[in-house]
Design a protein around this motif. Structure first.
Motif, short mmCIF file in Angstrom:
data_model
loop_
_atom_site.label_atom_id
_atom_site.label_comp_id
_atom_site.label_asym_id
_atom_site.label_seq_id
_atom_site.Cartn_x
_atom_site.Cartn_y
_atom_site.Cartn_z
N GLY A 258 -2.05 -9.81 5.52
CA GLY A 258 -1.46 -8.67 4.84
C GLY A 258 -2.51 -7.61 4.63
O GLY A 258 -3.71 -7.86 4.72
N TYR A 259 -2.07 -6.40 4.38
CA TYR A 259 -3.02 -5.33 4.07
C TYR A 259 -2.35 -4.27 3.19
O TYR A 259 -1.11 -4.18 3.12
CB TYR A 259 -3.59 -4.69 5.34
CG TYR A 259 -2.59 -4.04 6.26
CD1 TYR A 259 -2.18 -2.71 6.08
CD2 TYR A 259 -2.06 -4.74 7.35
CE1 TYR A 259 -1.28 -2.12 6.94
CE2 TYR A 259 -1.15 -4.16 8.21
CZ TYR A 259 -0.76 -2.83 8.00
OH TYR A 259 0.14 -2.24 8.84
N ASP A 260 -3.20 -3.52 2.51
CA ASP A 260 -2.77 -2.39 1.70
C ASP A 260 -3.44 -1.15 2.26
O ASP A 260 -4.67 -1.07 2.32
CB ASP A 260 -3.15 -2.56 0.23
CG ASP A 260 -2.48 -3.75 -0.42
OD1 ASP A 260 -1.24 -3.83 -0.32
OD2 ASP A 260 -3.18 -4.59 -1.00
N ALA A 261 -2.64 -0.19 2.70
CA ALA A 261 -3.15 1.07 3.22
C ALA A 261 -2.63 2.21 2.35
O ALA A 261 -1.42 2.35 2.18
CB ALA A 261 -2.72 1.26 4.67
N GLN B 134 -7.62 4.29 1.17
CA GLN B 134 -8.02 2.92 0.88
C GLN B 134 -7.38 2.01 1.91
O GLN B 134 -6.20 2.20 2.28
CB GLN B 134 -7.56 2.50 -0.53
CG GLN B 134 -8.26 3.21 -1.67
CD GLN B 134 -7.68 2.83 -3.02
OE1 GLN B 134 -6.53 3.11 -3.31
NE2 GLN B 134 -8.48 2.18 -3.85
N TYR B 135 -8.16 1.03 2.38
CA TYR B 135 -7.60 0.04 3.29
C TYR B 135 -8.24 -1.30 2.96
O TYR B 135 -9.47 -1.42 2.92
CB TYR B 135 -7.89 0.41 4.75
CG TYR B 135 -7.30 -0.59 5.73
CD1 TYR B 135 -5.96 -0.51 6.11
CD2 TYR B 135 -8.08 -1.62 6.25
CE1 TYR B 135 -5.41 -1.43 6.98
CE2 TYR B 135 -7.53 -2.55 7.14
CZ TYR B 135 -6.20 -2.45 7.49
OH TYR B 135 -5.65 -3.36 8.36
N PHE B 136 -7.38 -2.29 2.71
CA PHE B 136 -7.88 -3.64 2.41
C PHE B 136 -7.03 -4.64 3.19
O PHE B 136 -5.80 -4.66 3.06
CB PHE B 136 -7.82 -3.95 0.92
CG PHE B 136 -8.57 -5.20 0.54
CD1 PHE B 136 -9.90 -5.13 0.17
CD2 PHE B 136 -7.96 -6.44 0.60
CE1 PHE B 136 -10.62 -6.28 -0.15
CE2 PHE B 136 -8.66 -7.59 0.29
CZ PHE B 136 -10.00 -7.51 -0.09
N TYR B 137 -7.72 -5.46 4.00
CA TYR B 137 -7.04 -6.44 4.86
C TYR B 137 -7.41 -7.84 4.39
O TYR B 137 -8.57 -8.13 4.11
CB TYR B 137 -7.48 -6.25 6.31
CG TYR B 137 -6.87 -7.24 7.28
CD1 TYR B 137 -5.65 -6.98 7.89
CD2 TYR B 137 -7.52 -8.45 7.56
CE1 TYR B 137 -5.09 -7.90 8.78
CE2 TYR B 137 -6.96 -9.36 8.45
CZ TYR B 137 -5.75 -9.09 9.05
OH TYR B 137 -5.20 -10.00 9.92
N GLY C 103 -10.91 -11.41 2.71
CA GLY C 103 -10.48 -10.03 2.79
C GLY C 103 -11.64 -9.07 2.81
O GLY C 103 -12.72 -9.36 2.30
N THR C 104 -11.42 -7.91 3.41
CA THR C 104 -12.43 -6.86 3.43
C THR C 104 -11.72 -5.52 3.38
O THR C 104 -10.57 -5.38 3.83
CB THR C 104 -13.31 -6.95 4.69
OG1 THR C 104 -14.35 -5.98 4.61
CG2 THR C 104 -12.49 -6.72 5.95
N GLY C 105 -12.42 -4.51 2.79
CA GLY C 105 -11.77 -3.22 2.63
C GLY C 105 -12.75 -2.08 2.51
O GLY C 105 -13.96 -2.28 2.33
N ILE C 106 -12.22 -0.87 2.60
CA ILE C 106 -13.01 0.34 2.47
C ILE C 106 -12.20 1.37 1.69
O ILE C 106 -10.98 1.44 1.82
CB ILE C 106 -13.40 0.90 3.86
CG1 ILE C 106 -14.28 2.16 3.70
CG2 ILE C 106 -12.17 1.19 4.71
CD1 ILE C 106 -14.85 2.67 5.00
N THR C 107 -12.90 2.13 0.85
CA THR C 107 -12.30 3.22 0.09
C THR C 107 -13.16 4.46 0.27
O THR C 107 -14.39 4.39 0.19
CB THR C 107 -12.21 2.88 -1.41
OG1 THR C 107 -11.39 1.72 -1.59
CG2 THR C 107 -11.60 4.04 -2.20
N LEU C 108 -12.52 5.61 0.51
CA LEU C 108 -13.21 6.89 0.63
C LEU C 108 -12.55 7.90 -0.29
O LEU C 108 -11.31 7.97 -0.35
CB LEU C 108 -13.18 7.40 2.08
CG LEU C 108 -13.88 6.56 3.14
CD1 LEU C 108 -13.62 7.15 4.52
CD2 LEU C 108 -15.38 6.49 2.87
#
Length: 816
Positions: free
Chosen positions: A634-637, A621-624, A603-608
């Motif tokens: 799956g992902y969390d947006a 936030q986005y984590f895939y 998994g990889t993600g970014i938060t701003l």
């Protein structure tokens, strides 16, 4: 909800750079015979010729930088036989430089602040914080050890602020009834002062410089000297309340009223037994106005841990929370034999009512710390007997089924502070049930030892649980050992945890699973010296390895890495990488001695996050995550924002979308109830929270929070769990195929609050909630939202008046 000051400056205490001044600053307090008027205007005769504390030093964004002369802070402090008085002038170049958003008490919002921390025993471990925003909103908290904050603590004190062309001013009166201190004729207290300038790049400044390369916060305080001949008063306060509520739910069932109402009352009592210890007592408490839980569709084999919103169980519980043995939601929670109401029903019988909560009769807290650093805490609560009502649908006759007996919950804590912010702790929790159910007892020994420089830490615990059944006792054990480097740019932590299969603290605590041996290794390298683009950055790495304890078996191995960046414009960015090896899951099957092989994933993600001082602020936030079987992913947006219309009115929204495609997991049991059936499934979840706040004054406001949660579970293919943990084609097993779920929760919480005098409050609450969980799947979000409006809903309206009575005031009236 309190806005924790720790989120804005205490976390940076451990990760910001500093150019610390040497030694602790000292301020000689002056005893006065003149009492200033607390109005925010600093022209009283009493303030003349009082020494000034100034020259504050930044912690954030540029640690070690001294404040500019035309933006300086000037503070005067004096005392008399009854209180400590503080006057502060915060200079700004213009009135528009002062952030002054109004909010409810204990919620600072987007405003500048000034505060004082008082360590009245000079133990450099414990302190009380009194903080005021430029708009006049009060915030208070207890601090301990390395800066741990208890923002739920509330004291009765007085303050006033004014904004003018030079900046803003603040006056405080802190009665001795809000403090604990010794009887010594001459005393020196630990002290620090804080200022936050929201519009000035969120500057946070302290009177006594904080060096974040040192471990601790309170131990870096200055000193207030020359405190002479003051005596602790009798600290006794009464908080009687009266409440009324009306509840409506369309049961439309014979024997159950759709609308119920009641009028009640009770009291909280706070009594200072001596200078060091306080007794808190709540009699017939009323928690009807606390925020609704964020309920979810739980597809895991473990219970959901909900936040505690009841004030009595959040305030002053720092001692009781040591060792993670206290989950206060157990008290007044679901009856232990809740499901027995549905067992052994007769041919024509049905459960008419089954309360989901037990009734709390009373609770007490005794806590404090001696001059030699021994903290003592005693907690006790009693809940009443709970019964379900079963009715014969033909004859109308009813019978009671006991779902919870009278129960007593107790905690005892002994916590000894040692040198160098070290400590050792003994804890015992027990639950006694006066009936046929078992009793429970858990004991623990904790230690945290730092070296002289506070650069290394060695910590751990040993725990033992006993469950006392009528015919036997089940005893379990757990331990943890850890070591850490806590000083400098590069730090690390290593921990080993072992929990055997019989250890169970869940009668008063919470532990999701036992029988494991875990190893956790964490590294963090931080660089805080301001560069061209950043004020700070860090790299965090964690390695986690878990095994089943007995019989020994591999469970999982995880790797996690994060890069955190803070830009000079206060934009924050976080980049995440997560790798999970394939693992053996012994809990997902829900049947003993079986396991499910969880697929490997990456998994990889970014938060701003944007600058919270701006009128419009927010983040994303986005984590895939991709899995190695069935093409699963799956992902969390998440997207959230807050918009400040003016200093009175603001609103915001927080939306999360979490799809899971070709996910595999437990679906049901076969008709025999012995073999688990798994499913290849799609899960789609949306949570939408909308908040509105209008604050009339610093003591009066109204808030509204609406939450819609929708989760859709669509089982595409059923699978068999083989003995080796792999999934195979389903055979001839008989089971219920109708296990899809379309789950909707709707909650509205609206609260009007008016603090009409210090410690006294009028609150009016309205709540609306509905829940639907059907088999027919609905794909459209707005159709699901609409269903919550047409579904049967619970409506609750309540009014509560809380009045504070100070024993000292009663004495004055008696002798006047």
């Amino acid at each position: 909800m309190k806005l924790k000051i720790s989120l804005t400056f205490l976390l940076t205490l451990f990760i910001a750079a500093a150019f610390a001044q040497t030694g602790n600053r000292k301020y000689a307090a002056v005893k006065t015979s003149l009492v200033p008027k607390i109005d925010g205007v600093l022209d009283d005769e009493a303030w003349k010729n009082i020494p000034i504390a100034t020259d504050f030093v930044q912690l954030q964004p540029s640690a070690g930088v001294h404040e500019a002369h035309d933006e300086r802070t000037e503070v005067k402090i004096m005392y008399d036989d009854k209180a400590v008085y503080v006057a502060a002038r915060m200079y700004e170049k213009s009135m528009s430089a002062v952030a002054a958003e109004l909010s409810a008490r204990d919620s600072i919002a987007n405003a500048d602040i000034f505060g004082i921390f008082l360590d009245t025993y000079l133990d450099r471990i414990n302190a009380s914080g009194f903080i005021v925003s430029s708009s006049g909103v009060q915030f208070d908290a207890k601090y301990s050890q390395q800066g741990n904050e208890d923002p739920s603590w509330n004291a009765v004190w007085y303050s006033a602020t004014k904004i003018d062309s030079q900046g803003w001013t603040c006056e405080m009166r802190i009665p001795y009834s809000a403090l604990r201190f010794s009887e010594k004729d001459v005393q020196t207290w630990g002290m620090n002062l804080i200022r936050r300038r929201r519009f000035a790049n969120q500057q946070q400044l302290f009177w006594n410089d904080i060096d974040p390369k040192k471990n601790g916060f309170i131990n870096q305080e200055g000193e207030m000297t020359n405190i002479q001949k003051i005596h602790p008063p009798v600290r006794l306060g009464f908080y009687p309340y009266a409440s009324a509520f009306v509840n409506h739910y369309p049961y439309n069932t014979a024997g159950i009223k759709n609308t119920t109402s009641s009028i009640g009352g009770g009291m909280d009592i706070k009594y200072g037994i001596n200078a060091a210890f306080t007794l808190d007592l709540t009699l017939i408490p009323d928690f009807s106005q606390v925020q609704s839980d964020n309920r979810i569709l739980n597809l895991t084999p473990f219970e959901v841990k909900y936040a505690e919103n009841r004030p009595f169980f959040t305030e002053g519980t720092e001692l009781f929370n040591k060792g993670n043995l206290f989950y206060s939601r157990r008290i007044g929670g679901q009856p232990i034999d809740y499901n027995t109401a549905y067992n052994n029903l007769g041919k024509n019988e049905a459960v008419l009512s089954n309360p989901s909560e037990t009734k709390l009769y009373n609770a007490i807290k005794f806590s404090g710390r001696t001059a030699k650093g021994l903290g003592i805490g005693v907690f006790n609560a009693i809940t009443g007997t709970t019964n379900a009502v079963v009715q014969d649908t033909v004859t109308g006759n009813t019978r009671l089924v006991q779902t919870s007996p009278l129960a007593n919950y107790n905690i005892i804590v002994l916590d000894q502070n040692l040198k160098n912010n070290s400590s050792v702790t003994l804890i015992n929790t027990n639950v006694n049930r006066f009936g046929k159910d078992y009793n429970a007892d858990v004991s623990a020994f904790l230690f945290s030892l730092n070296n002289k420089k506070n650069s290394y830490n060695f910590s751990g615990f040993g725990k033992m649980s006993n469950l006392f059944y009528p015919d036997h006792t089940s005893t379990g054990y757990a331990y943890e050992l850890g070591a850490a480097k806590t000083l400098g740019n590069f730090t690390w932590t290593f921990k080993q945890d072992l929990v055997d299969s019989k250890f169970s603290p869940n009668d008063l605590g919470i532990l999701f699973n036992n029988n494991f041996l875990d190893h956790d290794l964490q590294f963090i390298y931080s660089n805080y010296h301001p560069k061209k683009y950043f004020t700070s950055w860090y790299i965090y790495t964690e390695l986690y390895y878990s095994r089943r304890y007995l019989p020994t078996a591999y469970q999982n191995f995880n790797y996690f890495n994060e890069l955190g960046l803070t830009f000079k414009n206060q934009l924050q960015a976080y980049l995440d990488l997560s790798i999970k090896a394939a693992g053996n899951d012994f809990y997902e099957p829900r049947v003993a001695n079986l396991m499910f092989i969880q697929p490997a994933s990456q998994g990889t993600g970014i938060t701003l996050r944007t600058n919270a001082a701006k009128r419009l602020s927010g983040g994303m936030q986005y984590f895939y995550r991709a899995f190695n079987t069935y093409g699963a992913y799956g992902y969390d947006a998440r997207l959230y924002y807050s918009y400040r219309v003016n200093n009175h009115f603001s609103f915001g929204q927080d939306v999360t979308y979490s799809p899971r495609v070709n996910n595999t997991g437990f679906a049901t049991l076969d008709s025999e109830g012995t073999n688990p059936i798994f499913a290849l499934r799609n899960v789609q979840t949306i949570q939408n929270i909308f908040k509105v706040k209008y604050t009339f004054t610093s003591t009066m406001g109204i808030t509204l929070r609406a939450r819609h949660y929708w989760s859709k579970l669509d089982n595409k293919q059923f699978l068999n769990l083989a003995s080796d943990g792999n999934l195979t084609e389903i055979g001839l097993a008989k089971f219920n195929h109708n296990v899809n779920q379309n789950y909707n929760i709707w909650n509205v919480d609206m609260l009007y609050s008016w603090v009409f005098s210090p410690g006294s409050e009028l609150s009016i609450s309205y709540k609306n909630s509905s829940l639907t969980n059907i088999l027919n799947l609905r794909n459209n979000y707005f159709s699901n939202l609409g269903d919550t409006f047409t579904a049967p809903s619970n409506n609750n309206f309540s009014v509560k008046v809380l009045y504070y009575i100070d024993y000292q005031d009663l004495r004055k009236r008696k002798h006047s």
